[in-house]
Structure formats: structure tokens, C-alpha cells
Design an enzyme around this catalytic site. Structure first.
Site, PDB file in Angstrom:
ATOM      1  CD  GLU A  78      -8.758   0.750   7.774  1.00  0.00           C
ATOM      2  OE1 GLU A  78      -8.859  -0.220   8.529  1.00  0.00           O
ATOM      3  OE2 GLU A  78      -8.005   1.722   8.026  1.00  0.00           O
ATOM      4  CG  ASP A 109      -9.028  -1.526  11.689  1.00  0.00           C
ATOM      5  OD1 ASP A 109      -8.061  -2.238  11.335  1.00  0.00           O
ATOM      6  OD2 ASP A 109      -9.361  -0.497  11.072  1.00  0.00           O
ATOM      7  CG  ASP A 129      -0.289  -0.480   2.499  1.00  0.00           C
ATOM      8  OD1 ASP A 129       0.948  -0.376   2.604  1.00  0.00           O
ATOM      9  OD2 ASP A 129      -1.001  -0.962   3.395  1.00  0.00           O
ATOM     10  CG  HIS A 185      -6.038  -2.510   8.696  1.00  0.00           C
ATOM     11  ND1 HIS A 185      -6.124  -1.191   9.104  1.00  0.00           N
ATOM     12  CD2 HIS A 185      -4.746  -2.851   8.935  1.00  0.00           C
ATOM     13  CE1 HIS A 185      -4.956  -0.774   9.535  1.00  0.00           C
ATOM     14  NE2 HIS A 185      -4.104  -1.761   9.457  1.00  0.00           N
TER      15      HIS A 185
HETATM   16  P1  PGA Z   1       1.978  -2.274  12.658  1.00  0.00           P
HETATM   17  O1  PGA Z   1       0.822  -2.054  11.601  1.00  0.00           O
HETATM   18  O2  PGA Z   1       2.783  -3.441  12.153  1.00  0.00           O
HETATM   19  O3  PGA Z   1       2.762  -1.010  12.641  1.00  0.00           O
HETATM   20  O4  PGA Z   1       1.331  -2.570  13.956  1.00  0.00           O
HETATM   21  C1  PGA Z   1       0.125  -3.154  11.126  1.00  0.00           C
HETATM   22  C2  PGA Z   1      -1.002  -2.719  10.229  1.00  0.00           C
HETATM   23  O5  PGA Z   1      -1.614  -1.657  10.488  1.00  0.00           O
HETATM   24  O6  PGA Z   1      -1.294  -3.437   9.267  1.00  0.00           O
END
Ligand code: PGA
Length: 255
Positions: free
Chosen positions: A142, A135, A66, A137
Site C-alpha cells: 500500500e 491506490d 500475497d 499498490h
Molecule cells: P484487480 O486487483 O485486478 O482485481 O483490479 C488489482 C490489485 O488490487 O492489485
């Protein structure tokens, strides 16, 4: 799914082993790279193997999951720059062969389609590294994302902007409101998935991922339908699992 509950250095080894296998077996290996904190121990282990054991990534290409929309080209939080700092510049991956969706394109939809075409032209992703959001994702898909989705423009939830504010001076408003993200359908086409989650903040999402019903309310649950997924957890991220002991036992008897 293979579930490994262990301390972070062991998780890093298992994750790096999956990448190393692909690098050794394939003539043109295709890596799927995630940004964020979770994969960093795997990247550090790959860097160590590169430095100390001669592991080469020079023949690989890589695709990001992304990218934020609209961050200036030189902004340090653009994922192109983040992955450069965290992995590409530390090993012998060719930066020319590291691709991400273009969050600065005038025509964002065309940029998404072009990115999908690039993945296909490379033969698809051999091993995809993933984190998971609080959440549920994966990439920036999302809650509510279609399981069939492809790379597209996505608005970030308030929760995700708050989670990512730490990279933008603590201000959720400074986090871009939109991003381009591989879709769930895109991610599901990678041949192997390796998901890392550490820390208690991830425990609820991990519980849904491994024990919940498949639901767009928790996008990562679609991984239950993928044939080759490894989930790497520390104790805190595994702390909500009813089946934790079962997963440990499976791992003991099958290795
Ligand atoms: P993080 O993010 O590895 O920084 O916890 C994970 C994500 O939001 O997919």
C-alpha cells in the site's frame, strides 16, 4: 517500459506470450502469479493454449504475490484457492509446486522469511504477472511501502478493503484487515514484470505509474526502475495518459 494499449484479447495474447517464452526457454521456469480480476484474461489464454496447442506448465513452479491473514483453510477467497480455480486446476501446473505465504501461520514473520527463502531457492521469479490497485499498490504494498521491502505483514487500506468487498458479500468489514505480501524489493527482483490494468478506475494509478514521479505515495512507480516491464492497458485504463499517442507510436514502430 513497453506499453501496449489494446483490446483485452490482444492484451491476453501479449501477456501469455511472455509466460510461454519462459516456459519454452527454461528448464525450471518460475512463474509469479497474481490474483484479482486483471490477470484473468491471460490465465484464460494460457488455459486455451494448454488445451488446444499442448502448451505445458508441468515443469514450472509458481509463487503467489500475497495472501490474506487468518482466513480459514477452506475459505474460498484464500488466494491459494482462488489461483487454483483460476489457473492451476485448469492447466497441468503441479499444485505442490505452487507456493504462497502462509496466512495461517502462528508466526507470521517466520512464514514471510520462509517464503522469501523458497523464492530464492527456486532461483528467483522469471516472469511476474501483476495487477495494480486504484491506490497504486502492487501486490498488497500500500502507499507508504518501502521500496526495499521484503515479504511481510501489511494492513490493508480502507480503499483496498472497499475494492475487495465484492469478493466478501459486498461488506468491507468482512475483508481481512491484514495480509502477507511480497515486498516491493521482492517484486523488483523478478526478471520480467507484466502488469495488466483495465477499466477507468485504474486510469489515475496508471497515469502515475507511467508519467508520475517515483514516489511511495504510488508504490507501483518503483517499476520505472525495473529494466524489463510490460504494461498492458485497455483504452479506459489508458484514458488519463498524456503520452498515450506516443506509446502507441512506439509500439507501431518497434513491432
Ligand atoms: P484487480 O486487483 O485486478 O482485481 O483490479 C488489482 C490489485 O488490487 O492489485
Amino acid at each position: 517500459m513497453r506499453v501496449v494499449i489494446a483490446e483485452v484479447p490482444e492484451l491476453a495474447r501479449v501477456g501469455a506470450d511472455a509466460v510461454e517464452r519462459v516456459l519454452r526457454e527454461k528448464e525450471h521456469p518460475v512463474l509469479g502469479l497474481a490474483t484479482g480480476g486483471s490477470p484473468l484474461p491471460v490465465y484464460a489464454e494460457l488455459e486455451r493454449r494448454h488445451r488446444e496447442e499442448g502448451l505445458s506448465l508441468a515443469h514450472a513452479s509458481a509463487f503467489l504475490l500475497d495472501e490474506y491473514v487468518g482466513l480459514p483453510a477452506d475459505h474460498p477467497e484464500r488466494y491459494r484457492h482462488v489461483i487454483g480455480r483460476e489457473l492451476v486446476d485448469r492447466v497441468d501446473l503441479d499444485p505442490e509446486r505452487v507456493h504462497g505465504p502462509d496466512g495461517l501461520a502462528e508466526d507470521l514473520e517466520a512464514a514471510c522469511a520462509a517464503f522469501e527463502a523458497q523464492i530464492q531457492a527456486a532461483g528467483g521469479v522469471d516472469v511476474q504477472i501483476l495487477g495494480i490497485g486504484t491506490d497504486g499498490h502492487i501486490a498488497f504494498n500500500e502507499p507508504g511501502s518501502s521500496f526495499a521491502s521484503r515479504t511481510r505483514v501489511m494492513a490493508l487500506t480502507r480503499q483496498t478493503r472497499e475494492d475487495n468487498a465484492r469478493f466478501f458479500g459486498g461488506d468491507p468489514q468482512a475483508v481481512p484487515a491484514r495480509c502477507l505480501t511480497q515486498g516491493l524489493g521482492t517484486i523488483m527482483q523478478a526478471r520480467q514484470l507484466v502488469l495488466l490494468a483495465t477499466g477507468e478506475a485504474k486510469a489515475a494509478a496508471v497515469r502515475e505509474l507511467l508519467e508520475g514521479a517515483v514516489s511511495v505515495a504510488w508504490p507501483a512507480t518503483i517499476l520505472q526502475h525495473h529494466p524489463d516491464v510490460t504494461v498492458l492497458l485497455d483504452e479506459a485504463a489508458a484514458s488519463g495518459l498524456r503520452l498515450a499517442e506516443h506509446f502507441r507510436e512506439l509500439e507501431r514502430v518497434s513491432r
